[in-house]
Design a protein around this motif. Sequence first.
Motif, PDB file in Angstrom:
ATOM      1  N   GLU A 126     -24.896 -17.897  59.278  1.00 17.27           N
ATOM      2  CA  GLU A 126     -24.186 -18.925  58.529  1.00 17.27           C
ATOM      3  C   GLU A 126     -22.680 -18.808  58.767  1.00 17.27           C
ATOM      4  O   GLU A 126     -22.143 -17.705  58.913  1.00 17.27           O
ATOM      5  N   ASP A 138     -24.863 -33.616  51.508  1.00 11.90           N
ATOM      6  CA  ASP A 138     -26.180 -33.394  52.107  1.00 11.90           C
ATOM      7  C   ASP A 138     -26.129 -33.156  53.619  1.00 11.90           C
ATOM      8  O   ASP A 138     -27.175 -33.065  54.272  1.00 11.90           O
ATOM      9  N   PRO A 173     -26.013 -31.077  56.837  1.00 11.00           N
ATOM     10  CA  PRO A 173     -26.359 -29.676  57.126  1.00 11.00           C
ATOM     11  C   PRO A 173     -25.330 -29.004  58.025  1.00 11.00           C
ATOM     12  O   PRO A 173     -24.829 -29.606  58.974  1.00 11.00           O
ATOM     13  N   SER A 195     -29.242 -31.595  61.796  1.00  9.49           N
ATOM     14  CA  SER A 195     -29.493 -30.160  61.654  1.00  9.49           C
ATOM     15  C   SER A 195     -29.510 -29.462  63.004  1.00  9.49           C
ATOM     16  O   SER A 195     -29.462 -28.235  63.079  1.00  9.49           O
TER      17      SER A 195
END
Length: 429
Positions: A412, A10, A12, A372
């Motif tokens: 990304e 989980d 980021p 994040s």
Amino acid sequence: MDVIKELLKDVPLPKMATISQVFPSNRLVDVAGSLRKELNRSMISERVRPGMRIAVTVGSRGLADLPILVQGIVSELKRLGAKPFVIPAMGSHGGATAEGQEDVLANLGVTPESAGCPIVSSMEVVEIGRLANGLPVYMDKHAFEADGIVVLNRVKPHTAFRGNNESGIVKMLTIGLGKQKGAEACHAYSFKYMAEHIVLMAEQILATNKILFGIATVENAYDQIIKIAAAAPEEFIEIDRQLLLEAKANMASLPFKQIDVLVLDRIGKDISGDGMDPNITGRYPTPYATGGPEIAKMVVLDLTERTHGNANGMGTADFATRRLVNKTNFPMTYANGLTSTVVGPTHMPTILECDQDALLAAIKTCNAKDQSKARVVRIADTLHLGKLQISEALLEEALKLPGVTLLSESQELGFDEAGNLLDLGLADA
């Protein structure tokens, strides 16, 4: 599911942009010509006589234009009628073996063919004196038995101590010429006294009258030579000090004072004695040097080919990859710590199976208020800082800095099938 994957699933991953930053880029266009000019100084020609066997020191660092410098010195000595030979002058590097040290030179482009003279590699030393505190002073046996010695080195800030003389021609006299035993003696009382000891030992070596002259270089932030200076023995210590100030003024740096995660694609002895330069990362192996950014977590992904498995410096990182461990030559790595007495850099960081896991682990543990928006920076290594990747959280701050240009918008991160980061050519600038 693997327990590590479960813990990281989980976390980021931030989008990353590519930027460039510009440093002062003055350089010597004609390195060979500038070297000849320094070698033509009368204080050099007056010291070299026909028939003299002269040892030329070459260290383990990736000096800019090293083969050109060595060949130029050798050619001038030959022109003056001398018989030069190269000796590896690198303390315990190359696994503290004669063969290993000759291999280090070959990987730096210095061979008998490129130098134009023999390479005489040996770990034999002679003791030439002792300091008042009892520390012995050593010199490479073949250099000591020669008719003279020429010292070559780059001048730059040291990675583990501060002083008027740090890494340069003075340190080359004591630790380089001293081989493993000299390095061990100089480090015996820790880096706390290194600045004092390298000068005291250098004074004894200079008093042997074996040193003919030195050639010192200073490089800019792009690993290019900006100055070449010849030094007579009586000038060694002072010129070394003056050039250190110039080297510090021309160093590269990361553009941020606080970073949550710093990712280095590679480390190696050809990049820094510590694998990565602590002057850049702020992660020093001793408490006797300071400076650089505040970095919460640091990741190292791989080793350079030229380091030959020497992973010294990995211990100052928090995370590393399985492929780095698989490439590590542990006896060679541990020889550094056992000689310098500083074993922290040879410790093992937390090892993850791939780049992606290592990066996720660093973000998870960096204590950012919002993962994040973690402040992440990726560089090729500490020698190449002209092009880097930064997370979106840093982009606005970066674009306000002078000399920073956006090369590609945030996107990304790209990984291959094994979970390793794609090569973006960060070392190309």
